[in-house]
Write an enzyme that holds these catalytic residues in place. Structure first.
Site, PDB file in Angstrom:
ATOM      1  N   LYS A  84     -27.480  52.726 -45.351  1.00 47.05           N
ATOM      2  CA  LYS A  84     -26.749  52.047 -44.271  1.00 47.05           C
ATOM      3  C   LYS A  84     -26.379  50.642 -44.722  1.00 47.05           C
ATOM      4  CE  LYS A  84     -27.277  51.156 -39.273  1.00 47.05           C
ATOM      5  NZ  LYS A  84     -28.216  51.232 -38.119  1.00 47.05           N
ATOM      6  N   SER A  94     -26.441  53.653 -34.123  1.00 44.35           N
ATOM      7  CA  SER A  94     -25.466  52.971 -34.947  1.00 44.35           C
ATOM      8  C   SER A  94     -25.426  53.453 -36.396  1.00 44.35           C
ATOM      9  CB  SER A  94     -25.772  51.458 -34.952  1.00 44.35           C
ATOM     10  OG  SER A  94     -27.047  51.221 -35.552  1.00 44.35           O
ATOM     11  N   SER A 152     -31.282  54.121 -33.273  1.00 43.83           N
ATOM     12  CA  SER A 152     -30.084  54.298 -34.107  1.00 43.83           C
ATOM     13  C   SER A 152     -30.215  55.270 -35.266  1.00 43.83           C
ATOM     14  CB  SER A 152     -29.616  52.951 -34.652  1.00 43.83           C
ATOM     15  OG  SER A 152     -28.832  52.298 -33.695  1.00 43.83           O
TER      16      SER A 152
END
Ligand code: GLN
Length: 461
Positions: free
Chosen positions: A58, A133, A157
């Site tokens: 990420k 997210s 997330s």
């Protein structure tokens, strides 16, 4: 546990195929960077646990290989001078930093629509969101490009996108994995998490990144996690079913998938028992006070002077205003405003102090249930399957409500895992296991046994 080798070319082609399909799941990717790491690992004389496993990272986790943008204009070309401890450990264990994945800006969002680089598409339906997210990491694993990815959790997330995309997602206990090099959002909540195509891969990545780190004073004084997944059944385990997570109006397909999973848990030898976590309905409101409060303080560092974007202006205040006004997207600005408000002199006690008191009660609810002879909890991960892009964009509170079942684990600091438990109209449904703090091994064992017992491909309606 040693991961079986998948040729690196397979992952390279998979990432390219995902991008050619327009998933928009990656922010940076470079074949040469990946091949160089693969060659280095192949040249090692002793075997490594991850054995050349390609891992998507990420883009709010600092790496030396690529830029670290947090999907924000304010860090658009930011090159970190150091790498996150989790990444250093991943590479030492034979993992490869394959690419940086797209996210909601600074991890703020539940759909990966709030990215300065455009939204991520759901691999099964381009009109839908992958969740967020960490939507880029989830989508890449679900698309078959990589077998594992790192994400981050402040309030669900990893688990929420794992549920939407039909992969395994783990949020470790607070303190299990070093936060050094994870760009701060809500420091008392943030934790790096792991996605995997199955429980075994996700568990081996978590093992490799866990453990005390002198660079993070909140990392726990514990040896790295060992999760050999050696349990054959769930005999002797008591699994609590918190009634607040199974409301009467729960989506019927999700309720049906949960019922089948509960039967699978029982067939594997576990006893199930209805329990209560009475403050569950306050978890969302509590989270959306504490997380923005911490974010407003953490994001003060993006001032146009020290990092990334600088919009020229005649004086210092104008420089701050111009840089932060242009550099942050709408959702991040909203969080900063909410956070500044709840921390302001007149409202601190009414909102922030109150939220901290509620947080303590939420943690106590879990502690009470686990002290009553319950080993693990099982719940649905989300109250809905992957929604349509744009569906909640105009209504932030509706977007926040997609996290109702996930954010209490972050507030309590306990580990939780989402795994696929069925489908509804072709879209994945996620089920969640929660464990007492630092009981990841038991949680992973149970998930591994359960995985075998679930016929997850079965249509629910
Ligand atoms: N969806 C939550 C939020 O928008 C969670 C984010 C996260 O876990 N990083 O804050």
């Amino acid at each position: 546990m040693t991961h079986s080798i998948r040729p690196i070319e397979d992952s390279l082609a998979g990432i390219e195929a995902a991008e050619n399909r327009g998933l928009n799941a990656t922010i940076s990717f470079d074949r040469d960077i990946v091949n160089r790491q693969a060659e280095e690992i192949a040249s090692r004389t002793s075997p490594t646990p991850l054995n050349g496993l390609a891992v998507g990272i990420k883009d709010n986790i600092c790496t030396l290989e690529y830029s670290t943008t947090c999907a924000s204009r304010i860090l658009e070309a930011y090159q970190s001078p150091f790498e996150a401890t989790a990444v250093t450990r991943l590479r030492a264990a034979g993992g490869i930093v394959a690419c940086k994945t797209n996210l909601d800006e600074f991890g703020m969002g539940s759909s990966t629509e709030h990215s300065a680089f455009g939204r991520v598409r759901h691999p099964l339906d381009a009109d839908r969101v992958p969740g967020g997210s960490s939507g880029g990491s989830a989508a890449l694993v679900a698309a078959g490009a990589v077998d594992a990815a790192l994400g981050s959790e402040t309030g669900g997330s990893v688990r929420q996108p794992a549920a939407f995309c039909g992969v395994v997602g783990i949020k470790p206990s607070y303190g299990r994995v070093s936060r050094h090099g994870l760009v701060a959002f809500g420091s008392s909540l943030d934790q790096i998490g792991v996605f995997g195509v199955n429980v075994a891969v996700a568990a081996s990545v978590l093992e490799s990144i866990s453990g005390r780190d002198e660079y993070d004073s909140t990392s726990a004084e514990l040896e790295p996690l060992q999760a050999p997944l050696d349990r054959q059944d769930l005999a002797g385990l008591v699994i609590g079913l918190p009634s607040e997570f199974f409301p009467e109006d729960l989506d019927p397909a999700i309720a049906a998938a949960c019922r089948r999973t509960i039967s699978a848990l029982e067939n594997a030898g576990a006893t199930t028992r209805t329990v209560s976590l009475p403050h569950t309905d306050l978890a969302g409101p509590c989270y959306y006070v504490i997380a923005p409060a911490e974010a407003s303080a953490n994001l003060a560092r993006y001032d146009g002077v020290r990092y990334g974007l600088r919009v020229p202006a005649p004086d210092l205040n104008a420089l701050y205003r111009a840089t932060r006004g242009e550099g942050f997207g709408a959702e991040v600005r909203r969080r900063i405003i909410v956070g500044t408000y709840v921390l302001s002199a007149g409202y601190y006690d009414a909102y922030y102090t109150k939220a901290q008191q509620v947080r303590a009660r939420i943690a106590r609810d879990f502690a009470t249930v686990f002290a009553s002879g319950v080993d693990l909890l099982f719940t649905p991960t989300t109250p809905m399957t992957a929604f349509k892009a744009g569906e909640h964009l105009q209504d932030p509170v509706a977007m926040y409500r997609t996290d109702v079942f996930v954010c209490s684990a972050n507030l309590a600091g306990i580990p939780a895992l989402s795994m696929p438990i069925g489908r509804s109209d072709g879209l994945p449904i996620g089920g969640q296991l929660l464990a007492p703090a630092f009981e990841e091994r038991l949680m992973l064992d149970a998930a591994h046994v359960l995985e075998d017992h679930i016929e997850s491909e079965e249509e629910t309606r």
